[in-house]
Design an enzyme around this catalytic site. Structure first.
Site, PDB file in Angstrom:
ATOM      1  N   HIS A 180     -12.956 -25.782 -91.201  1.00  0.00           N
ATOM      2  CA  HIS A 180     -13.149 -24.540 -90.436  1.00  0.00           C
ATOM      3  C   HIS A 180     -12.825 -24.782 -88.958  1.00  0.00           C
ATOM      4  CE1 HIS A 180     -15.439 -20.887 -89.125  1.00  0.00           C
ATOM      5  NE2 HIS A 180     -15.658 -21.649 -88.066  1.00  0.00           N
ATOM      6  N   GLU A 181     -13.330 -25.885 -88.430  1.00  0.00           N
ATOM      7  CA  GLU A 181     -13.080 -26.190 -87.014  1.00  0.00           C
ATOM      8  C   GLU A 181     -11.602 -26.486 -86.780  1.00  0.00           C
ATOM      9  OE1 GLU A 181     -15.088 -25.526 -84.849  1.00  0.00           O
ATOM     10  OE2 GLU A 181     -16.883 -25.313 -86.049  1.00  0.00           O
ATOM     11  N   HIS A 184      -9.741 -23.420 -86.392  1.00  0.00           N
ATOM     12  CA  HIS A 184      -9.837 -22.885 -85.026  1.00  0.00           C
ATOM     13  C   HIS A 184      -8.797 -23.543 -84.134  1.00  0.00           C
ATOM     14  CE1 HIS A 184     -13.091 -20.125 -85.105  1.00  0.00           C
ATOM     15  NE2 HIS A 184     -14.001 -20.989 -85.472  1.00  0.00           N
ATOM     16  N   GLU A 258     -13.704 -15.958 -86.321  1.00  0.00           N
ATOM     17  CA  GLU A 258     -14.543 -16.724 -87.242  1.00  0.00           C
ATOM     18  C   GLU A 258     -14.129 -16.475 -88.692  1.00  0.00           C
ATOM     19  OE1 GLU A 258     -16.816 -19.084 -86.643  1.00  0.00           O
ATOM     20  OE2 GLU A 258     -16.382 -18.843 -84.519  1.00  0.00           O
TER      21      GLU A 258
END
Lengths: 561, 186
Positions: A180-181, A184, A258
């Site tokens: 997930h990071e 980003h 997100e």
């Protein structure tokens, strides 16, 4: 509505997100210019109106001047606005990763520590998946659970996690969170967030200085203070409004990003359950507040400020939070997990919503290298033995991963969903499982078979009779009723009060009604009013009420000729 | 006069075309570098795995009596991978190693002694991570290659690619190794 999983490559994802960012930045710059114009005009007008002696004269002069030079003035101010925006953008981009990391007090991960070594490995995997390298693995010395990613204008990147998170998540979950990071980073969200935050800065500064001028030095301006005060007030008002608008925009941006990162993470590590589980764990278990400057909040996977609105839905909550509600994020992840199931298992998952069927008992599960069992599925779940990767043996003596067993998969889904709401049995302290009782949503303890009923559910259950009761249950109910009629039952004083699993308030033991005289525990919090029924109590109440009704019916029929 | 306008249009058109060709050429070069770079990353990871294998065999052979055959097959496949003269042969051997290691990692938990061994624990983590990195690198290589191939094949950039000798790169596909089915032991 659920967006389909993006089938794009890392490059397409980056392009798409860049296009979105460009549109947004353009909008911001336009807003910026408009805001600057507004500020300057308000200040000029207020000064003119406020000047006491020749107010009208000056006002007339100013308005004539503005009217004559409207476009050139406007252009000049716009240029000023754009220039300031550009300066701030450059400043934001020029901050180095090291200085950003020192603001959040992150230290490099220690390769000698086992948990850190695993984290470093997983970050290296993220490098392989995204092609961004190097990504630095950093750790925050906090027992809370959170992760973040950061990048500076030069493309130097870091992924950070708290100590608490590194110790609590297993490998799959940590991988999903790091993915997930990494997403980003691919989407370049962190530099965008920093940019937007710094674009807000001049308005914040204006508002703050005007406020200071209003509060501290009203007399210093002598006979002009009326005008100066009014001007300061108006400028403060406009600047504050502008700060609000900028922040709202930044938050909307952050929320959208997100979801995008969640989707990309699922595409990367192909494990929506693990990410859902990790989000559940982070939000449920000790989440911890971090001492982070407010403008950095949107870099984290969960808002580091504990902010009530985050977990609420509704327009207000949506608009004022940097992160989408976790329950909604998990719902989307679970939908992806479900979409990946073969068709047969989907209907299996739906079929669970009927009345509770007796559970098959003969499951064995591998625990610390030893086989344990036999258990029913919900027992395994309550004992914390069940995870998607756990090895199990099903009643047909087949050994597989729990996630590959069709009867266990829906339970795993429920656990992830249930964890977020997150509750433990007030008696046994094992986690409650979301279940249906006669079609009503309840939480059930797999050990003591007690039920937690949210407010209003008991009434629903008591009016329904979908369920056939066993002979044993009926016997228990009749026995209880006989004792209750002898006034044998008293509330036991001095019993330790239970704590409501939903809101952590004290629960008060009381008779449900004088008729059944079943002792139930009701939450004292007037907004919660949840009800706890120990094992068998709910059934007893239902049976007694049903029998009383039948007898009354019978009595009435007997009275009638 | 008409002649000057025609000339201006022609020259202008030529300048635009030349600029376009330069832009596409530079883009192609950039993408090709990325493809080569991500290929070399796969190579780095394969090398890393190859270095881990002797250590693996040394550590687990005392414990995994039932997996003797698997371990020997891993060593043999590694020898074939390092000795391979052409790419398909090497990739076939590497694919076999992936399958066999996947099987070993799956049955790893059946050996409580191995889980107590500190060295073995670290090795398991390293192996898992390396396997993941290989598969992620492969995915990334395919992403980058798709990006590059699109530019090479799409009109009108395909004309530039054809003139300057850029050709389509193959994707990296490995036959998925058969899923390891561990034995039940009580």
């Amino acid at each position: 509505m659920l967006a389909p999983l993006p089938k794009e490559t890392v490059y397409e994802a980056r392009e798409r997100s860049r296009r979105a960012s460009r549109r947004l930045l353009l909008l911001l710059v336009v807003l910026y210019v408009v805001f600057f114009n507004m500020l300057a005009f308000v200040a000029a007008l207020a000064l003119a109106v406020g000047a006491p002696d020749h107010g009208t004269q000056v006002l007339g002069a100013v308005s004539r001047y503005i009217a004559r030079h409207f476009w050139s003035l406007n252009g000049l101010l716009s240029l000023c606005g754009a220039f300031v925006a550009f300066l701030h953008y450059q400043m934001a981009r020029s901050r180095e990763l090291d200085s950003l990391l020192s603001i959040v007090k992150a230290a490099p991960a220690d390769p000698k520590d086992e948990y850190h070594a695993r984290f470093i490995n997983i970050v290296h995997e993220a490098e392989a998946a995204t092609g961004i390298r190097p990504i630095r693995a950093v750790v925050l010395a906090s027992t809370g659970s959170n992760t973040f990613s950061m990048a500076d204008g030069e493309g130097r990147a870091a992924i950070g996690a708290t100590e608490g998170l590194l110790s609590r998540l297993d490998r799959q979950e940590l991988s999903a969170v790091v993915a997930h990071e990494a997403a980003h980073l691919v989407h370049e969200d962190s530099s965008l967030a920093t940019t937007v935050a710094s674009l807000t800065a001049p308005f914040e500064a204006t508002a703050a200085s005007m406020k200071a001028a209003l509060e501290h030095r009203p007399r210093a301006y002598g006979r002009h203070r009326g005008g100066v005060g009014l001007a300061a007030f108006l400028v403060w008002l406009v600047a504050s409004l502008q700060v609000l608008v900028m922040r709202l925009l930044a938050m909307a941006l952050s929320r959208g990003r997100e979801y995008m990162a969640d989707a990309a993470a699922v595409r990367m590590c192909k494990d929506p359950l693990a990410l859902a589980e990790a989000l559940g764990k982070i939000s449920r278990r000790h989440r911890g507040a971090l001492d982070i400057p407010q403008s950095f909040n949107s870099l984290f996977i969960l808002n580091p400020d504990i902010f009530r609105l985050d977990e609420h839905s509704g327009v207000v909550a949506e608009v004022f939070s940097t992160h989408p509600p976790i329950a909604e994020r998990i719902r989307r992840l679970l939908a992806w997990a479900r979409a990946e199931l073969p068709a047969g298992e989907k209907s299996e998952a739906r079929a669970r919503e009927g009345p509770p069927a007796p559970e098959p008992r003969d499951y064995y599960v591998k625990k610390d290298g030893e086989w344990a069992g036999p258990y029913t599925p919900s027992q395994m779940l309550a004992l914390g033995l069940l995870s998607p990767r756990a090895w199990i043996v099903n009643p047909d003596k087949e050994m597989k991963r729990a996630a590959d067993e069709p009867t266990l998969l829906p339970l795993l889904h429920e656990r992830v969903a249930g964890r977020v709401a997150g509750r433990a049995c007030p008696r046994c302290k094992v986690s409650l499982v979301a279940a249906k009782y006669e079609g009503a949503p309840v939480l059930r303890c797999a050990f003591c078979h007690g039920y937690l009923l949210p407010a209003g559910v008991l009434e629903r259950v008591l009016t329904r009779d979908d369920r056939a009761f066993s002979r044993e249950e009926i016997e228990t109910a009749r026995l209880w009723r006989a004792r209750a009629q002898e006034r044998d039952v008293l509330l036991k004083e001095g019993d330790a009060s239970l704590v409501c699993p939903l809101c952590q308030s004290i629960m008060i033991a009381s008779f449900h009604t004088q008729l059944t005289r079943v002792v139930v525990d009701r939450c004292r919090n007037p907004e919660c009013r949840a009800l706890w029924c120990d094992g068998g109590e709910l059934e007893t109440m239902q049976i007694i009420l049903a029998e009383t009704a039948r007898e009354a019916e019978g009595g009435r029929q007997r009275e009638r000729p | 006069m008409g002649f000057i306008i025609t000339l201006a249009v022609l020259v202008g058109g030529a300048v635009v075309v030349v600029l376009y060709v330069i832009a596409v050429y530079n883009k192609l070069v950039g993408y090709r570098v990325e493809v080569d770079n991500s290929w070399s990353q796969i190579d780095v990871q394969l090398k890393r795995r190859s270095d881990l294998i002797p250590n693996l065999v040394e550590t687990v052979k005392g414990y995994m009596q039932h997996e003797r055959g698997t371990l020997e097959a891993v060593v043999a496949a590694r020898a074939r991978a390092t000795g391979a003269t052409n790419l398909p042969e090497r990739m076939k051997a590497e694919g076999e190693i992936s399958g066999l290691l996947g099987r070993l990692l799956a049955v790893w938990e059946n050996y409580p002694d191995l889980k107590a061994n500190q060295n073995a624990m670290q090795l398991q983590e390293e192996l898992t991570s390396t396997e993941n990195r290989i598969s992620y690198s492969r995915g990334h290589y395919n992403d980058v290659t798709a990006n590059y191939n699109t530019l090479v094949q799409r009109f009108p950039s395909n004309i530039v690619a054809g003139m300057t000798g850029f050709s389509v790169r193959p994707y990296f596909q490995i036959a998925e190794a058969e899923k390891a089915v561990p034995q039940v032991k009580f």
